[in-house]
Design a protein around this motif. Sequence first.
Motif, mmCIF file in Angstrom:
data_model
loop_
_atom_site.group_PDB
_atom_site.id
_atom_site.type_symbol
_atom_site.label_atom_id
_atom_site.label_comp_id
_atom_site.label_asym_id
_atom_site.label_seq_id
_atom_site.Cartn_x
_atom_site.Cartn_y
_atom_site.Cartn_z
ATOM 1 N N ARG A 138 38.322 45.262 23.914
ATOM 2 C CA ARG A 138 38.028 45.969 25.160
ATOM 3 C C ARG A 138 38.479 45.204 26.389
ATOM 4 N N VAL A 139 38.512 43.876 26.263
ATOM 5 C CA VAL A 139 38.862 43.068 27.426
ATOM 6 C C VAL A 139 40.279 43.358 27.904
ATOM 7 N N VAL A 140 41.146 43.856 27.026
ATOM 8 C CA VAL A 140 42.512 44.205 27.448
ATOM 9 C C VAL A 140 42.469 45.323 28.488
ATOM 10 N N ASN A 141 41.648 46.334 28.245
ATOM 11 C CA ASN A 141 41.544 47.441 29.200
ATOM 12 C C ASN A 141 40.842 47.012 30.486
ATOM 13 N N TRP A 142 39.830 46.150 30.354
ATOM 14 C CA TRP A 142 39.185 45.619 31.554
ATOM 15 C C TRP A 142 40.180 44.835 32.402
ATOM 16 N N TRP A 143 40.939 43.983 31.735
ATOM 17 C CA TRP A 143 41.945 43.175 32.435
ATOM 18 C C TRP A 143 42.943 44.062 33.156
ATOM 19 N N TRP A 144 43.449 45.076 32.465
ATOM 20 C CA TRP A 144 44.491 45.894 33.080
ATOM 21 C C TRP A 144 43.928 46.752 34.218
ATOM 22 N N GLY A 145 42.724 47.275 34.031
ATOM 23 C CA GLY A 145 42.129 48.064 35.099
ATOM 24 C C GLY A 145 41.894 47.240 36.360
ATOM 25 N N LEU A 146 41.388 46.029 36.197
ATOM 26 C CA LEU A 146 41.161 45.149 37.343
ATOM 27 C C LEU A 146 42.475 44.713 37.975
ATOM 28 N N TRP A 147 43.483 44.471 37.132
ATOM 29 C CA TRP A 147 44.803 44.099 37.656
ATOM 30 C C TRP A 147 45.348 45.207 38.551
ATOM 31 N N LEU A 148 45.281 46.447 38.069
ATOM 32 C CA LEU A 148 45.793 47.566 38.869
ATOM 33 C C LEU A 148 44.997 47.722 40.162
ATOM 34 N N ALA A 149 43.684 47.585 40.068
ATOM 35 C CA ALA A 149 42.849 47.712 41.264
ATOM 36 C C ALA A 149 43.204 46.649 42.300
ATOM 37 N N GLY A 150 43.398 45.412 41.828
ATOM 38 C CA GLY A 150 43.745 44.338 42.750
ATOM 39 C C GLY A 150 45.160 44.426 43.268
ATOM 40 N N LEU A 188 36.972 42.333 50.474
ATOM 41 C CA LEU A 188 36.195 41.710 49.405
ATOM 42 C C LEU A 188 36.303 42.501 48.102
ATOM 43 N N THR A 189 36.416 43.818 48.204
ATOM 44 C CA THR A 189 36.600 44.634 47.004
ATOM 45 C C THR A 189 37.914 44.275 46.314
ATOM 46 N N ALA A 190 38.977 44.139 47.113
ATOM 47 C CA ALA A 190 40.277 43.771 46.547
ATOM 48 C C ALA A 190 40.238 42.372 45.944
ATOM 49 N N ASP A 191 39.611 41.432 46.655
ATOM 50 C CA ASP A 191 39.525 40.055 46.150
ATOM 51 C C ASP A 191 38.722 39.986 44.857
ATOM 52 N N THR A 192 37.641 40.746 44.794
ATOM 53 C CA THR A 192 36.813 40.762 43.586
ATOM 54 C C THR A 192 37.595 41.280 42.388
ATOM 55 N N ALA A 193 38.416 42.301 42.620
ATOM 56 C CA ALA A 193 39.237 42.846 41.534
ATOM 57 C C ALA A 193 40.234 41.814 41.032
ATOM 58 N N VAL A 194 40.841 41.069 41.953
ATOM 59 C CA VAL A 194 41.820 40.049 41.566
ATOM 60 C C VAL A 194 41.142 38.927 40.784
ATOM 61 N N VAL A 195 39.995 38.455 41.269
ATOM 62 C CA VAL A 195 39.268 37.392 40.565
ATOM 63 C C VAL A 195 38.824 37.888 39.194
ATOM 64 N N GLY A 196 38.339 39.127 39.133
ATOM 65 C CA GLY A 196 37.933 39.693 37.849
ATOM 66 C C GLY A 196 39.094 39.808 36.887
ATOM 67 N N ALA A 197 40.273 40.182 37.401
ATOM 68 C CA ALA A 197 41.462 40.277 36.551
ATOM 69 C C ALA A 197 41.841 38.909 36.007
ATOM 70 N N ALA A 198 41.685 37.867 36.818
ATOM 71 C CA ALA A 198 41.992 36.515 36.361
ATOM 72 C C ALA A 198 41.040 36.085 35.235
ATOM 73 N N VAL A 199 39.752 36.381 35.403
ATOM 74 C CA VAL A 199 38.772 36.030 34.369
ATOM 75 C C VAL A 199 39.053 36.808 33.089
ATOM 76 N N ALA A 200 39.300 38.114 33.218
ATOM 77 C CA ALA A 200 39.612 38.921 32.040
ATOM 78 C C ALA A 200 40.924 38.472 31.406
ATOM 79 N N GLY A 201 41.871 38.039 32.242
ATOM 80 C CA GLY A 201 43.143 37.544 31.721
ATOM 81 C C GLY A 201 42.958 36.311 30.848
ATOM 82 N N VAL A 202 42.047 35.437 31.243
ATOM 83 C CA VAL A 202 41.733 34.264 30.422
ATOM 84 C C VAL A 202 41.241 34.703 29.048
ATOM 85 N N LEU A 203 40.368 35.699 29.026
ATOM 86 C CA LEU A 203 39.824 36.186 27.751
ATOM 87 C C LEU A 203 40.906 36.862 26.907
ATOM 88 N N VAL A 204 41.820 37.580 27.555
ATOM 89 C CA VAL A 204 42.927 38.215 26.822
ATOM 90 C C VAL A 204 43.794 37.155 26.156
#
Length: 232
Positions: free
Chosen positions: A146-158, A186-202
């Motif tokens: 599931r983390v792949v979809n989380w990562w990609w969704g956050l990446w697109l948002a950011g 802050l919404t954009a920054d949160t998405a980018v930080v979240g994408a980075a964290v999810a990217g680590v898990l991917v």
Amino acid sequence: MKDHTEPSAVRSVRGPARCAVTTLALAGAAWAARAVWQIRLAAAGQPSSGPPEQGGGRHRPLTALENTYHFVSSLGDAATVLCAIAFLMWLSRARDNARALSGERPRRAWPWVYAGWIVPVVNLWVPRGIVVDIHRASAPGERLPRVVNWWWGLWLAGSLSGVGLMYTESADGVIARAYTDLPFLLTADTAVVGAAVAGVLVVRTLTGTQRERLPGTVPHRADPVSPARRAV
């Protein structure tokens, strides 16, 4: 070129994975710092002289806090570039290994590993597709994490937020937004930080999957539990 007729041998992906994880963490921290400085700017309030860009090509002198934001922003840009390079190196190695493990040619030619991120419209799905293909070839029959979809969704948002990873606004423009539209930033920054964290898990998840299939690797099994340990 990497798409040869015969698949290459499986190579360790541990080194590229470590670099990718480290730079993803660094980029996430840099963007978190950027958010902190934006909050500081909003708390300080816009100077009576107005935003840094005065219009007509005129700029007022920056405050000390605005100058430090420029520095923090530059560090964030540098960290993002390093992260992109390391992530692409890992992605390329993981893709090669996936081909060697499956014995099948990837659905997408190797230039898309790089071009897929920058070609408009195509970049909305091709990079995720490459990661999905790597997982399917490395772990046939297993469900996509599931983390792949989380990562990609956050990446697109950011990326598509307008002030995220793909933003074209200048640092002075972002400073002006911090004074007037902090929640959006802050919404954009949160998405980018979240994408980075999810990217680590991917990276860790796909790397672990491939390492389990490396020649000579013994599948992990739970250690026998002694009577003494059972009682604990």
